[in-house]
Design a protein around this motif. Structure first.
Motif: not given
Lengths: 1227, 498
Positions: B107-132
């Motif tokens: 979720y944080q990426n939506l607010i904290e995304s630095p300036k970039r080429e594309n619309l920011p998105v919140g990617r799904p993340q495993s709550m077990i591994t913490g990985k995308y």
């Protein structure tokens, strides 16, 4: 068991053998259980606070918010609603899983905690400010320099937010507003915020500011396509529906395209429980929707064919209950409460007959005031033409006979003839339109007519609406013409005919129609139909609805508890409406406001009108003049005839227009207006709507609060992003291949992009709207502020209370706009002195504007067909003083206009006492300035109490005053309706102690009297108050020239539009044979808080995360899609990336993308142009239905959120295929 | 006779709207913390469907519950010896694939995304591994509303068991919802499975709990429970389960899931039973007899002898009165419209279910076949196969299901006759007779099911805390016992304290 002193001993206690019982199978152990306190402690809390959810679901549920250790932990529903009675199910516990997960937002990582601004803009701003520019100058420099402007506009939607202070934010907003007012006019500042009922004060905060500065306030109900245009057409009422408990009173309940368990979760139980009390439930839906679980029979009508089903049921009811037998309850009902007995002319043209307009008293003689607005019946007793009370003319003449009594002056009764079949002068073969097939058709059927001698001696053929309905629906009464022989005949509108369209077995239709009517006959109208998005969100929604409404009107079920229509989609009810309107639109200081229908606004300002598709109806046998006009041209016509509002008004600044007139010597208001009309006629002023892409006419400053316009309700989302925002977009349509308007100019070679100078979002979470905005302001959640909410689902008014103060730097909406108006006023001292503003407004419903355009004939002053007269043939005009340096003073106090009285819907409440009471209840402002000594409106709590005190629903004295005012017009005794509750006087504190039931007021058509359930139009049926329509009765027939031109005088079936997916010459997208073209539907979702709040982990986890769409498994298989595969959906409007949910629950040929999942979570790029996949609205686009634009004609007159084209989105065709590669665009 | 009292629940499936409010409010209260992500003390399943965890009813695979071996009742997973052999590896446990891999979003990426080429998105993340992750693959309600279609539905163990193949096609679609909590069984296999003795059934109200101080994390309760309603907290390494909201029921409040149930499908009340009959009831030979056998364990709270015995067993008059006014007693024991979930597990479950009605099949077009009597559809034409309901609620006995549906239908016909009329009296009487219920009972039933007032849905006497002998002390000390441990209570003059 007791705990010992020894913890070690305790821990070993369970090993000790206890007594064995149950044949040695069970042991009774004396184990210690002190650990149980662990879970007890979790349940214990510091306090429980009553609040509610400010969400547009219109559920308006009362919740307990638990605070523990100073933290909001969770919420559960309140259960203390006032009782519905001893033998009736109660409202507790209202609330749903979405609501129950709301507390997640308080501390979640998606929370907007501070004011944010995009770094590109912030750097430009700081630079100018550090250079010593004052804020307004700084803004001017930034937006006047094309490079600087492009720098921050192009950065929209691309991350890079930085924190700034509240003060800086307010300065930027105020400066851009001041700059816009000076350079282009105040109407270039616009705000969008929907559904005030969900949080009235938060809505009012922004609209009060916009009202005072002269900004444009955008509607939402029509834009959401939740407004059923059939409601104003049939009843002259925006929407009025039963509270959900009234479902329990129904004995036959059809659920037709509204998913009650999923979308009316807290209410659904009343329907379920009614079944145990003997109610039959029928479900109509294209899929096996959740509500089918509760149905006794499922009618699986194909999507968009509901009108055909309803027309066939109309046919059966007319045949069985009007022709085959006489049903006294039905006939006496329709004679008194519908337009069926009213007379309509049969007009001849080129040897063919069509039905014309209603016969009027003016045809008869010259003895009536407003005779062109009084309709006529044939009295069977006296055999005479009669002009019964209650039609529109009686509302606006000077008398007090606006009532439904079928009584003559001499006290004798009128018995209007329903039919001329036994007393006709001749039978005429009349042409009726038929559009069910691609090319359409004309059906010729015999109609009995009488000959009428008008006052000039001409003979006119007239018939009743009833006889027209019989012929039109094909009920064979042995008359000549193309009538079907029986139910199995395939001619319109028989059960067999509908089966060929809807797929529903004809026997089921016959059975349900018969049962529905039989039930109504037995119970005197307790047959009900719940309807909603599934039936309403179509281009032809008005006709679908009118066809369904036939059933409740013909069976005498409307205006009866337990009966009638029950429309539930986006409808709302600001119960304390009269008071709320004063606060929300600053009527206490000045009026009128600029209240704009959003559908037209967005159609033009997001340039969707440049991508129009032809309807190709020129070749249809039902020849018509207006049906072939471009909707943009039609809208421009509607604006200049005063039908629809149109802001910005003129390419010229509305402040300069007044200045120029004054310079030309105009002094009084009238002289200025005369001068403006002269300028208009001489083409010296340009209607902004006729040149919307002129840079002067861009929406410059845009506020979005309490809403997620871009991620949720923005139909034609990609056009918003491209043209309004200027961000990356996926528009695939090409203007050069689209249908272009002719009267409306297409300015310049290129369609402009990035029109807005400043986009402001106010929210507590980051959405697509926030992502594309320049500024995002942190707002308080529903558990952190004070407000009130009401709904039509139940009769209570609910408070919001702050369980905790807004954390971080969040502010309530009320305080946000107070701060903005304060800084605005400060900066205006130097830059924007008080001035005058020309405000134009359309001919309004519930005003004399609705008797402006006689007989509904279209007359264009520009073509010289009629004189241009403000308030008659062109919009009304008014000069409003704008005291810009005093906006803050006005915003934060109540103005003295209240003393002159106020009201709504033609009801007037005297204001002197009210103003006094406001002063004592709210206290008086001590802030120096023009507001000093006025009732104080500084805090949200004061605003709440002001609204409650001024409104009949929450203050008995106001209610009684309202009824009294209606007594004068109707000549009926009405005061008693709320007399018993005159002493009641609700405040925020009272509502917090327990929800309170609204008091009956004349602003609404139902009653809460004697703890009965609210059912619309019971005031009309029980107190003889007319509907606010032309005949004063419920309307089957609409005789406006445009309606007849379109062939829509009577309810009929029109198939869904079949656009796209691309136009013939468009490039489109390369296909590999593994794709399907399908109907694309966006029904209401299950796992989001209504249309907005999908982000919570609970909601995401309880289904499949975001974002997904549903499709038939056979369809999926045919193009190689497996369950949970990524897919892409596209058409000329844009492209979406999502995951597929396969099922056999929905039929082949369509996909469901549940509404408003936004695209902020879990959305990769599409393969089409490697951009982030869009929202559910990326493949939709609006087009306007011209009949919704009609104005100045009785119930077909503009009202804000009342009438106007709807932003329907169901008529969409799109392509779906597998998304082969998942690209997260992590560059 | 050894009388015990239990606070039990009925869920009226016909009323369930499948909204899952129960799951959310329960989760917010009890399992909203690290270690409990996948714990749904309460969950709701769309049926037909796989349920949560996947195919939990496949007891051949998971080996939960009891079986009768050579006439003797024993745990399906085997006795203490096999348990000891498997103590470090339990082969019957459901694993993460059977539950799901909990996920969240960036979720944080939506607010904290630095300036970039594309619309920011919140990617799904495993709550077990913490990985995308690209996408979640399963969840606790993945097959909601028949999502997943025939591939998923065909995996429903009850569908597999059906004699007659059900067709998974649009026209013949049917569905229902099955909300589930811990059954708080009379014969709880989780208690019997625990090597540490950490699970117990409370004497005063029958609530089954895992002692959080005693649990050693062996996890045999998880597989021992055939309903899969005990979970393992990876953070505390202890098992946790539905506690029937005892902190609320002790205060006379309904459980969170019941209080917040918007469909008003849940009813809570006291029942009295004879603890000495439990084993025998769980040990009847034919699984189809288990339902009746379980009913025989309950006692009539109006019977003077029962009242006498109950008082002797320390059950006070308020609890006896509670049992008399108990909606559970009425629905499960008196009217017999509520049935136990999978009685064949021999657990004697104490959450009871009223089976749902359903729309008639669309292929029926002959008017006479459509209705039982004027408007209300006939039981035998309904969409949900009786066999399917029987597989879940009556160990396959369709007669039991048919009897219940007849009662519900007779109620609707009778109430329609009463409120609207127009119903053939002869046929109405015949139906009521066939349903084996009196008009008076029908009207009582219509009130409890239809009007269903809060105080009639929930009849819960407050907890008998007077059995705790330290109340005088606790009044001032509870929750801060650490500041005033009972050891310090020496100054009490009347021999309080030890």
């Amino acid at each position: 068991m007791k705990k010992t002193k020894n913890k070690l001993l305790d821990s070993l206690m369970h090993i000790k053998q206890g007594e064995r019982i149950n044949k040695e199978w069970t042991e009774e152990s004396p184990r210690p259980r002190a650990w149980e306190d662990m879970y007890r402690r979790r349940w214990q809390h510091d306090k429980v606070v009553r609040s509610t959810h400010g969400v547009n679901c219109t559920g308006s549920c009362s919740w307990k918010i638990y605070v523990k250790d100073g933290i909001i932990t969770s919420e559960t529903q309140q259960t203390d609603y006032p009782s519905t009675g001893d033998d009736f199910p109660e409202y507790e516990p209202r609330g749903c899983p979405r609501g129950a997960s709301f507390s997640w937002y308080t501390y979640s990582p998606i929370r907007v905690k501070y004011p944010y601004i995009r770094s590109d803009l912030y750097e430009l701003w700081k630079q100018e400010r550090e250079n010593g520019r004052d804020p307004v100058e700084a803004w001017e420099i930034i937006v006047s320099d094309p490079d600087k402007r492009a720098q921050y506009v192009n950065a929209r939607g691309k991350g890079g937010f930085v924190r700034a202070t509240w003060r800086e934010m307010c300065e930027i907003i105020a400066s851009s507003s001041i700059h816009t007012i000076k350079n282009y006019g105040p109407d270039r500042i616009a705000g969008f915020s929907p559904i005030p009922a969900m949080s009235m004060v938060s809505y009012a905060a922004g609209t009060r500011f916009l009202s005072l500065i002269g900004g444009t306030i955008l509607s939402f109900y029509d834009w959401y396509a939740d407004l059923p245009p059939a409601s104003p057409q049939v009843w002259g009422e925006q929407t009025d529906v039963p509270e959900s408990a009234d479902w329990y009173n129904s004995k036959y309940f059809i659920i037709w395209g509204t998913n009650l368990p999923q979308t009316r979760t807290p209410d659904a139980h009343f329907m379920v429980e009614a079944r145990y009390n003997g109610t039959k439930v029928v479900g109509v839906s294209p899929d096996y929707a959740e509500y089918e679980k509760f149905a006794d029979i499922w009618l699986p009508a194909k999507a968009g064919t509901d009108g055909a089903l309803a027309m066939a049921m109309t046919h059966v009811i007319l045949k069985e209950f009007y022709v085959n037998k006489d049903t006294p309850y039905f006939t006496s009902y329709v004679k008194k409460y519908t337009d069926l007995p009213f007379l309509v002319t049969i007009d001849e043209k080129d040897g063919e007959y069509r039905s014309g307009r209603f016969l009027r008293a003016s045809d008869l003689n010259d003895s009536h005031d407003l005779a062109e607005w009084k309709t006529v019946v044939w009295d069977t007793t006296t055999k005479q033409w009669e002009v019964p009370n209650g039609s529109q003319g009686f509302r606006w003449d000077k008398g007090s006979k606006w009532n439904l009594k079928l009584k003559r002056e001499d006290g004798t009764w009128i018995d209007p003839a329903l039919s001329f079949i036994d007393q006709s002068d001749e039978t005429v073969l009349v042409n009726f339109p038929y559009f069910a097939e691609e090319t359409g058709n004309v059906v010729e059927r015999g109609v009995p007519v009488k000959h009428f001698q008008d006052k000039n001696g001409n003979t006119i053929k007239v018939t009743t609406v009833y006889d027209l309905m019989m012929a039109h629906t094909g009920v064979n009464r042995n008359l000549p013409g193309d009538y079907p022989s029986d139910y199995d005949d395939l001619k319109p509108y028989t059960p067999a005919w509908q089966e060929s369209i809807t797929g529903v077995h004809k026997n089921h239709v016959i059975k349900v129609a018969k049962e529905f009517a039989d039930n109504a006959e037995r119970t005197k109208g307790k047959s009900m139909i719940a309807m909603g998005g599934g039936t309403n969100h179509w281009y032809h929604s008005d006709q679908i609805y009118r066809a369904i409404l036939n059933l409740v009107l013909l069976t005498g079920s409307q205006g009866v508890n337990g009966g009638g229509w029950a429309h539930y989609v986006g409808q709302e009810k600001v119960r304390p409406q009269e008071g709320w309107q004063q606060v929300a639109f600053a009527n206490d200081w000045q009026k009128p406001q600029r209240l704009q229908n959003a559908t037209s606004y967005f159609y033009f300002h997001t340039d969707q009108y440049r991508y129009e598709t032809k309807l190709n109806q020129e070749g249809a046998p039902w020849k018509s003049k207006y049906n072939v006009m471009h909707p943009a041209d039609m809208n421009a016509l509607a604006a200049r005839l005063g039908w629809l509002p149109s802001y910005p008004q003129f390419t010229q600044n509305s402040i300069d227009i007044v200045k120029d007139s004054r310079e030309r010597g105009a002094e009084t208001e009238q002289e200025i207006i005369d001068d403006v009309v002269k300028q208009l006629k001489g083409d010296k002023l340009e209607w902004a709507i006729e040149n919307p892409d002129h840079p002067h006419n861009f929406p410059r400053v845009f506020f979005n609060w309490r809403s997620n316009l871009l991620g949720d309700s923005g139909k034609g989302h990609e056009f918003f992003v491209k043209h309004l925002v200027g961000g990356d977009n996926q528009v695939l349509a090409e203007p050069e291949n689209s249908w272009q308007p002719s009267d409306v100019k297409t300015y310049g070679d290129e369609v402009p992009t990035g029109k807005a100078d400043l986009l402001v979002s106010v929210d507590f979470r980051m959405t697509s709207s926030g992502l594309f905005s320049d500024i995002v302001l942190p707002t308080a959640t529903w558990y952190e502020k004070f407000d009130i909410s009401s709904t039509d689902m139940h009769p209570f008014i609910h408070p919001f209370n702050a369980a905790i103060n807004p954390p971080w730097e969040a502010k309530s909406d009320w305080n946000t706009f107070r701060e903005i108006s304060k800084v605005f006023s400060e900066l205006a001292e130097k830059h924007l002195p008080a001035t005058e503003d020309l405000v134009i407004s359309p001919l309004a419903h519930d005003s004399e504007g609705e008797v402006a355009q006689v007989f509904g004939k279209i007359k264009d002053w520009r073509k010289g067909e009629v004189e241009a007269i403000p308030g008659k043939t062109i919009p009304s005009m008014k000069i409003v003083k704008r005291d810009y340096p005093n906006i803050y003073q006005k915003w934060s106090t109540i103005g003295e206009e209240i003393k002159k009285g106020y009201g709504g819907k033609g009801v007037k409440i005297p204001g002197e006492d009210v103003y006094q009471e406001l002063g004592s209840r709210l206290g008086k402002s001590k802030r120096d300035g023009i507001g000093k000594g006025h009732p104080d409106l500084y805090t949200d709590k004061q605003a709440i109490n002001a609204i409650l005190l001024m409104s009949g629903a929450s203050n008995g004295k106001r209610a009684v005053a309202g009824w009294k005012s209606l007594e004068a017009k109707t000549g009926q005794k009405l005061e008693e309706i709320s007399k018993a509750r005159e002493e009641e006087d609700y405040t925020l504190d009272a509502l917090t102690a327990q929800p309170r039931t609204a008091i009956s007021t004349p602003v609404w058509s139902g009653m809460e009297k004697d703890n009965r359930r609210y059912s619309p139009f019971t005031v009309n049926t029980e107190y003889n108050i007319p509907w606010r329509t032309l005949t004063g009765r419920q309307s089957f027939y609409l005789d406006h020239e445009m309606m007849l031109d379109f062939g829509e005088g009577l309810p009929l079936y029109l198939p869904p539009l079949h656009y796209g997916p691309f136009l013939k010459n468009e490039k489109g997208v390369e296909e590999d044979g593994q794709s399907l073209t399908v109907r694309y539907l966006t029904p209401h979702q299950k796992w989001g808080i209504h249309t907005m709040f999908t982000d919570t982990t609970n909601m995401s986890t309880l289904f499949r995360g975001w974002q997904v769409l549903w499709m038939n498994e056979e369809d999926a298989k045919s193009i190689g899609i497996k369950d949970n595969d990524f897919v892409e959906v596209y058409n000329r409007n844009g492209a979406i990336a999502a995951r597929a949910v396969l099922t056999y629950r929905i039929p082949r040929g369509m996909i469901y993308m549940y509404h408003a999942q936004d695209r902020t979570l879990g959305v990769p790029a599409t393969s089409i142009n490697k951009k982030r996949g869009g929202t559910h609205n990326s493949v939709t686009r609006v087009t306007l239905k011209p009949t919704h634009m009609i104005g100045g004609y009785s119930q077909l007159s503009y009202g804000f959120n009342y009438y106007g084209p709807t932003g329907h989105q169901r008529d969409t065709i799109a392509v779906i295929r597998k998304l082969k590669e998942v690209d997260w665009l992590e560059n | 006779m050894r009388i015990k009292s239990q606070v039990a629940m009925v869920m009226h499936l016909d009323k369930c709207i499948g909204c899952h409010t129960c799951s959310v409010t329960c989760k917010n209260t009890w399992t909203n913390r690290p270690g409990t992500e996948y714990m749904w003390f309460n969950n709701v399943e769309t049926r037909p469907g796989q349920g949560y965890p996947k195919r939990w009813e496949d007891s051949d695979h998971y080996k939960g519950g009891w079986v009768l071996k050579n006439g003797k009742l024993q745990l399906k997973a085997g006795g203490p010896i096999s348990k000891l052999l498997n103590i470090f590896y339990n082969p019957d446990l459901a694993n993460m694939e059977d539950y799901y891999e909990p996920w969240t979003y960036d979720y944080q990426n939506l607010i904290e995304s630095p300036k970039r080429e594309n619309l920011p998105v919140g990617r799904p993340q495993s709550m077990i591994t913490g990985k995308y992750i690209d996408k979640p693959e399963w969840g606790p309600n993945w097959d909601d509303d028949l999502a997943g279609g025939s591939d998923v539905v065909s995996q429903d163990p009850s569908v597999e068991k059906l004699q007659e193949h059900i067709s998974m096609e649009y026209e013949k679609t049917f569905m229902m919802y099955l909300p589930r909590i811990c059954e708080h069984c009379l014969n709880p296999p989780c208690v019997a499975s625990c090597p540490s003795g950490a699970l117990y059934k409370r004497d005063e109200d029958g609530i089954v709990l895992v002692d959080q101080e005693e649990c050693r994390g062996w996890r045999f309760c998880m597989s021992g429970c055939p309903y899969h309603k005990v979970y393992y907290n990876w953070n505390t390494h202890k098992a946790e389960k539905c506690n029937f909201c005892y902190p609320r029921t002790e205060a006379g409040l309904p459980t969170i899931c019941s209080e917040t149930c918007v469909g008003k499908i849940r009813y809570i009340g006291v029942v009295l039973y004879d603890a000495d009959k439990v084993k025998a009831a769980a040990s009847v030979e034919d699984p189809k007899d288990l339902y009746e056998a379980q009913l025989s364990v309950f006692l009539d709270p109006f019977d003077p002898e029962v009242i006498e015995e109950a008082r002797k067993a320390g059950i006070n008059d308020e609890w006896i009165e509670g049992a008399q006014n108990s909606p559970v007693y009425k629905m499960a024991m008196k009217w017999k419209i509520a049935l136990p979930l999978h009685p064949e597990y021999r657990t004697l479950p104490m959450v009871w279910y009223v089976p749902p009605l359903s729309p008639i099949m669309n292929h029926i077009t002959n008017e006479d076949e459509l209705n039982t009597d004027g408007y209300i559809p006939a039981v035998d034409q309904m969409r949900i196969p009786m066999e399917y309901l029987a597989s879940i609620l009556s160990a396959g006995d369709t007669d039991v299901i048919r009897k219940v549906l007849l009662k519900l239908t007779a109620m609707r016909v009778h109430m329609r006759g009463k409120t609207v009329g127009g119903i053939d009296e002869f046929r109405q009487t015949k139906l009521v007779k066939e349903a084996n219920i009196t008009p008076e009972e029908i009207e009582d039933m219509a009130r409890l099911l239809g009007v269903s007032k809060y105080n009639e849905r929930f009849v819960i006497p407050t907890g008998r805390r007077e059995m705790d002998d330290d109340l005088y002390y606790k009044q001032g000390a509870c929750s801060i016992e650490d500041l005033a441990p009972p050891e310090g209570m020496v100054t009490y003059p009347f021999g309080k304290g030890d």
